[in-house]
Design a protein around this motif. Structure first.
Motif, PDB file in Angstrom:
ATOM      1  N   GLN A 354      -9.613   5.645  -0.229  1.00 37.39           N
ATOM      2  CA  GLN A 354      -8.522   6.258  -0.992  1.00 37.39           C
ATOM      3  C   GLN A 354      -8.166   5.351  -2.163  1.00 37.39           C
ATOM      4  OE1 GLN A 354      -4.671   6.755   0.962  1.00 37.39           O
ATOM      5  NE2 GLN A 354      -4.324   8.622  -0.221  1.00 37.39           N
ATOM      6  N   GLU A 367      -8.451   1.807  -0.463  1.00 38.54           N
ATOM      7  CA  GLU A 367      -8.218   1.436   0.937  1.00 38.54           C
ATOM      8  C   GLU A 367      -9.285   2.128   1.771  1.00 38.54           C
ATOM      9  OE1 GLU A 367      -4.449   2.474   2.774  1.00 38.54           O
ATOM     10  OE2 GLU A 367      -5.079   1.572   4.684  1.00 38.54           O
ATOM     11  N   LEU A 370     -10.851   4.670   8.315  1.00 43.54           N
ATOM     12  CA  LEU A 370     -11.893   5.009   9.276  1.00 43.54           C
ATOM     13  C   LEU A 370     -11.774   6.473   9.715  1.00 43.54           C
ATOM     14  CD1 LEU A 370     -14.216   3.785  10.892  1.00 43.54           C
ATOM     15  CD2 LEU A 370     -12.554   2.982  12.568  1.00 43.54           C
ATOM     16  N   ARG A 371     -12.918   7.122   9.864  1.00 44.12           N
ATOM     17  CA  ARG A 371     -12.951   8.516  10.326  1.00 44.12           C
ATOM     18  C   ARG A 371     -13.950   8.632  11.458  1.00 44.12           C
ATOM     19  NH1 ARG A 371      -8.959   8.364   8.088  1.00 44.12           N
ATOM     20  NH2 ARG A 371      -8.326   9.299   6.128  1.00 44.12           N
ATOM     21  N   ASN A 427      -7.990  -2.337   6.898  1.00 42.57           N
ATOM     22  CA  ASN A 427      -7.005  -2.509   7.981  1.00 42.57           C
ATOM     23  C   ASN A 427      -7.554  -3.425   9.067  1.00 42.57           C
ATOM     24  OD1 ASN A 427      -4.647  -0.516   7.578  1.00 42.57           O
ATOM     25  ND2 ASN A 427      -6.480   0.646   7.040  1.00 42.57           N
ATOM     26  N   ASP A 489       1.166  -3.958   5.491  1.00 41.41           N
ATOM     27  CA  ASP A 489       1.248  -2.502   5.622  1.00 41.41           C
ATOM     28  C   ASP A 489       2.614  -2.081   6.169  1.00 41.41           C
ATOM     29  OD1 ASP A 489       0.189  -0.057   5.372  1.00 41.41           O
ATOM     30  OD2 ASP A 489      -1.260  -0.217   7.003  1.00 41.41           O
ATOM     31  N   ARG A 513       5.283   4.802   3.617  1.00 36.04           N
ATOM     32  CA  ARG A 513       5.393   6.132   3.012  1.00 36.04           C
ATOM     33  C   ARG A 513       6.616   6.914   3.472  1.00 36.04           C
ATOM     34  NH1 ARG A 513       0.807   6.259   5.727  1.00 36.04           N
ATOM     35  NH2 ARG A 513       0.719   7.413   7.675  1.00 36.04           N
ATOM     36  N   GLU A 549       3.014  11.541  -3.238  1.00 36.86           N
ATOM     37  CA  GLU A 549       2.432  12.884  -3.233  1.00 36.86           C
ATOM     38  C   GLU A 549       2.818  13.693  -4.464  1.00 36.86           C
ATOM     39  OE1 GLU A 549       3.441  14.737   0.479  1.00 36.86           O
ATOM     40  OE2 GLU A 549       2.219  13.356   1.636  1.00 36.86           O
ATOM     41  N   TYR A 568      -1.765  10.993  -2.116  1.00 37.04           N
ATOM     42  CA  TYR A 568      -2.536  12.197  -2.421  1.00 37.04           C
ATOM     43  C   TYR A 568      -2.452  12.572  -3.908  1.00 37.04           C
ATOM     44  CZ  TYR A 568      -2.664  12.806   2.677  1.00 37.04           C
ATOM     45  OH  TYR A 568      -2.864  12.628   4.014  1.00 37.04           O
TER      46      TYR A 568
HETATM   47  N1  LIG Z   1       1.428  11.900   4.280  1.00 35.24           N
HETATM   48  C1  LIG Z   1       0.600  11.216   3.452  1.00 35.24           C
HETATM   49  N2  LIG Z   1      -0.329  10.421   4.027  1.00 35.24           N
HETATM   50  C2  LIG Z   1      -1.130   9.745   3.187  1.00 35.24           C
HETATM   51  C3  LIG Z   1      -1.028   9.839   1.799  1.00 35.24           C
HETATM   52  N3  LIG Z   1      -1.969   9.033   1.253  1.00 35.24           N
HETATM   53  C4  LIG Z   1      -2.633   8.480   2.269  1.00 35.24           C
HETATM   54  N4  LIG Z   1      -2.137   8.892   3.467  1.00 35.24           N
HETATM   55  C5  LIG Z   1      -2.550   8.517   4.808  1.00 35.24           C
HETATM   56  O1  LIG Z   1      -1.804   7.370   5.135  1.00 35.24           O
HETATM   57  C6  LIG Z   1      -2.581   6.486   5.948  1.00 35.24           C
HETATM   58  C7  LIG Z   1      -2.618   5.153   5.293  1.00 35.24           C
HETATM   59  O2  LIG Z   1      -3.175   4.251   6.106  1.00 35.24           O
HETATM   60  P1  LIG Z   1      -2.369   3.185   6.947  1.00 35.24           P
HETATM   61  O3  LIG Z   1      -0.917   3.169   6.619  1.00 35.24           O
HETATM   62  O4  LIG Z   1      -3.107   1.907   6.775  1.00 35.24           O
HETATM   63  O5  LIG Z   1      -2.523   3.742   8.430  1.00 35.24           O
HETATM   64  C8  LIG Z   1      -3.746   3.826   9.020  1.00 35.24           C
HETATM   65  C9  LIG Z   1      -4.175   2.572   9.716  1.00 35.24           C
HETATM   66  O6  LIG Z   1      -3.080   1.940  10.314  1.00 35.24           O
HETATM   67  C10 LIG Z   1      -5.077   3.113  10.819  1.00 35.24           C
HETATM   68  N5  LIG Z   1      -6.470   2.896  10.380  1.00 35.24           N
HETATM   69  C11 LIG Z   1      -7.243   3.657   9.591  1.00 35.24           C
HETATM   70  N6  LIG Z   1      -8.456   3.079   9.433  1.00 35.24           N
HETATM   71  C12 LIG Z   1      -8.441   1.931  10.135  1.00 35.24           C
HETATM   72  C13 LIG Z   1      -9.401   0.875  10.350  1.00 35.24           C
HETATM   73  O7  LIG Z   1     -10.511   0.862   9.854  1.00 35.24           O
HETATM   74  N7  LIG Z   1      -9.008  -0.154  11.180  1.00 35.24           N
HETATM   75  C14 LIG Z   1      -7.782  -0.201  11.739  1.00 35.24           C
HETATM   76  N8  LIG Z   1      -7.481  -1.232  12.508  1.00 35.24           N
HETATM   77  N9  LIG Z   1      -6.860   0.768  11.544  1.00 35.24           N
HETATM   78  C15 LIG Z   1      -7.186   1.817  10.735  1.00 35.24           C
HETATM   79  O8  LIG Z   1      -4.825   4.469  10.971  1.00 35.24           O
HETATM   80  C16 LIG Z   1      -3.706   4.819  10.169  1.00 35.24           C
HETATM   81  C17 LIG Z   1      -3.776   6.251   9.745  1.00 35.24           C
HETATM   82  O9  LIG Z   1      -4.840   6.446   8.907  1.00 35.24           O
HETATM   83  P2  LIG Z   1      -5.085   7.844   8.246  1.00 35.24           P
HETATM   84  O10 LIG Z   1      -4.876   8.931   9.223  1.00 35.24           O
HETATM   85  O11 LIG Z   1      -6.348   7.752   7.520  1.00 35.24           O
HETATM   86  O12 LIG Z   1      -3.916   7.937   7.242  1.00 35.24           O
HETATM   87  C18 LIG Z   1      -3.940   7.146   6.063  1.00 35.24           C
HETATM   88  C19 LIG Z   1      -3.987   8.064   4.859  1.00 35.24           C
HETATM   89  O13 LIG Z   1      -4.854   9.149   4.991  1.00 35.24           O
HETATM   90  C20 LIG Z   1      -0.027  10.685   1.243  1.00 35.24           C
HETATM   91  O14 LIG Z   1       0.155  10.820   0.023  1.00 35.24           O
HETATM   92  N10 LIG Z   1       0.764  11.342   2.126  1.00 35.24           N
END
Ligand SMILES: Nc1nc2c(ncn2[C@@H]2O[C@@H]3COP(=O)(O)O[C@H]4[C@@H](O)[C@H](n5cnc6c(=O)[nH]c(N)nc65)O[C@@H]4COP(=O)(O)O[C@H]3[C@H]2O)c(=O)[nH]1
Length: 595
Positions: A354, A367, A370-371, A427, A489, A513, A549, A568
């Protein structure tokens, strides 16, 4: 020969004579000697007894005390012989000793009992014999046996580390409690408390500190409930509290149980001083209400356990109540854990990126998110699978893969014209950071992928930082010395202390956020955002707002002094191929919001 001679002068017609009788006393004398000898031997024997022996007359006066009695009562015999026992030793009044002596007098039968004598801190097995003269009392010090018995009891029913009830005693109490609740139609609550990240502390800070934490947790749990409630330790870092609620109604019981659980949760959040470190802990609590309908101890514990897992999956440091639907969720969790290992092996995990932009809308970095593309369930959110990966330990291999893939990607980008200064935020989970080889792993990955250290920004959450602050700072500084940067974060949602913030080598604070979301409607959120920006400025730290957003949020953030953005509005997380082709992103700010 001993004789008794009795003679008297007698007047007779023939003149005065002396008449006498001689009696052989040998037998009597011999018997008297024997009695004296026996009496002396008895006294010597009683004196030499290692047990206390004394006699009382019918008015409760001491008539004999042996040497051991003097020692036990700590008074010489001439001070007590002839004295009334209750007057000489008023502390005996109302004790088991008085009850035993009186019972022997009343029943005129031998009475034996065991009782604790506080002035000597000792237990005595006492036998009282009624006699024509009064009472004879024989006391044997059985403290050693009692201590041994108590030790056996303690080992069988109590946890040696914390002194709390063990699983066996808990099950016993729970059984009785369930039966009583059924009879009295009352409610109780069973709380299962699992410390979050305890294994991490044990592995990184050592078992001594781990033990010290468990002991302190036990103390705090005891202080959180009434002394009549049961607190038990049933596993490494698993505790159970059984609270009698004295209520009949389910609703009132649930409220009371929630308040106890909340108290427990708060007690766990107060930092634990462990010799040289201040440890920040938290706990996941599962609660089930026992309302007399559950008969089975195993079932009650299973329900509390399921509820506790629910708290874990909600991000820990939480309280959850059992409800039957929970069981399905737990089963799914276990299944996902199994699928995850295979998913890592066969490449079901992907990284999406992103964009992060500056105030001119230029993409300055990304950033990595992970999916998981699950073959049956489709895309699974990291919010669902990261906690499972952390719990199972799969996060280590998964995290290493993320780090390597993201570093390779940013190294590629940096070789492209116009992207020479791109950064990559990755992360990092607590489990990764706590590993002793964390610094080495990051450095090796940078080396292997040829990513410049200053292209990497490790994202740590606020709560993670507080864990073992000295260890965290040491690792951050070691990496910072090579140029690696750090982003905090979800800033603003945790409990960061300003003094910590000053000590930590942080490059960027990420405004959570949730503050950005309500920025326009909520003045408080606007004030918080403004404060974070001012704070960061004064500490020389950068700020990035996440979750932007809308254009309005973007304008508002700019007005408050924010210069970096993610959300977004500028781009969704996308695969690397799509990220690179979105050349229009540089111009997106202001004019071209993302699709
Ligand atoms: N509502 C809204 N959401 C937005 C917007 N822009 C980005 N996001 C979402 O906010 C999250 C940002 O990641 P995070 O706070 O690090 O929060 C991440 C992070 O804590 C964790 N995560 C994701 N990838 C990894 C990774 O590789 N390793 C670890 N340890 N944790 C991860 O999962 C959390 C959730 O990730 P995602 O579901 O991808 O959700 C991401 C992203 O898709 C927006 O404008 N509005």
């Amino acid at each position: 020969m001993w004789v008794r001679v009795a003679c008297e002068p007698v007047s007779r017609p023939e003149g005065h004579v002396i008449e006498g009788v001689i009696k052989d006393l040998s037998v009597v004398r011999a018997a008297q000697g024997e009695v004296r000898r026996l009496s002396n031997r008895l006294s010597t024997t009683l004196e030499e007894l290692t047990d206390a022996f004394f006699s009382l007359d019918k008015q409760w006066h001491f008539t004999f005390v042996n040497h051991e009695t003097e020692r036990v009562l700590q008074r010489p015999r001439d001070e007590i012989i002839g004295k009334e026992i209750w007057e000489a030793f008023p502390k005996l009044r109302g004790t088991a000793f008085e009850a035993g002596y009186r019972q022997a007098v009343e029943s005129q039968r031998k009475v034996t009992f065991e009782a604790y004598y506080p002035p000597r801190h000792a237990w005595f097995e006492t036998t009282v014999y009624p006699s024509e003269e009064g009472l004879t009392v024989y006391c044997r010090d059985v403290s050693e046996r009692k201590i041994a018995e108590e030790e056996v009891q303690r080992l069988a029913f109590y946890d040696p580390l914390t002194g709390l009830a063990n699983r066996r005693l808990l099950i016993d109490r729970l059984k009785h409690s369930l039966a009583r609740l059924r009879r009295q139609q009352r409610c109780a609550a069973l709380l299962l408390i699992d410390l979050d990240n305890f294994k991490l502390l044990n592995d990184t800070a050592g078992h001594d500190r781990g033990d010290a934490l468990l002991r302190e947790v036990a103390t705090r749990l005891r202080q959180s409930v009434r002394s009549s409630d049961t607190v038990a330790r049933i596993g490494g870092d698993e505790f159970v509290v059984l609270v009698e609620l004295q209520t009949r109604s389910g609703e009132v019981s649930a409220r009371r149980a929630a308040s106890v659980a909340d108290k427990v949760l708060r007690a766990m959040c107060v930092p634990f001083p462990l010799t040289d470190l201040l440890h920040h802990a938290s706990a996941s609590v599962g609660v089930t209400l026992l309302d007399g309908t559950i008969n089975d101890v195993g079932e009650a514990l299973r329900q509390a356990d399921l509820a506790m897992y629910q708290s874990k999956s909600r991000g820990r440091n939480a309280v959850s109540f059992y409800d039957p639907g929970m069981q399905a969720a737990v089963a799914e969790r276990v299944a996902l854990q199994g699928d995850m290992l295979r998913g890592i092996e066969v490449g079901q995990f992907h990284l999406h990126y992103q964009p992060q932009v500056d105030e001119h809308g230029n993409v300055t970095g990304a950033e990595a998110l992970l999916r998981w593309q699950h073959p049956q369930r489709g895309w699974i959110s990291p919010a669902t699978f990261i906690p499972i990966a952390e719990e199972s330990g799969h996060i280590i291999s998964l995290g290493n893969w993320v780090l390597e893939t993201a570093c390779r990607q940013v190294a590629d980008w940096r070789r492209m014209p116009g992207r020479e200064r791109m950064t990559m935020a990755v992360n990092v989970s607590a489990v990764q950071l706590r590993r002793p080889d964390f610094v080495q792993t990051v450095m090796q990955t940078l080396c292997a992928t040829e990513a410049p250290p200053d292209s990497l920004r490790l994202e740590l959450t606020e709560s993670l930082l507080l864990h073992d602050i000295d260890d965290t700072i040491a690792k951050m500084e070691a990496l910072r010395a090579h140029g690696v940067g750090f982003e905090i974060d979800d800033f603003g949602t945790g409990y960061s202390s300003l003094s910590y913030l000053k000590r930590l080598p942080i490059n960027v604070l990420k405004i959570d956020r949730t503050f950005v979301r309500d920025l326009l409607e909520n003045d408080r959120d606007a004030a918080i955002v403004h404060t974070i920006i001012t704070l960061a400025d004064s500490l020389g730290i950068g700020v990035i707002a996440e979750g932007v957003e809308t254009k309005e949020q973007y304008d508002d953030l700019q007005r408050l002094g924010c210069r970096a953005f993610q959300g977004y509005l500028f781009g969704y997380p996308v695969p690397a191929g799509e990220f690179c082709t979105r050349k229009d992103l540089e111009a997106a700010c202001g004019a071209v919001p993302a699709a």
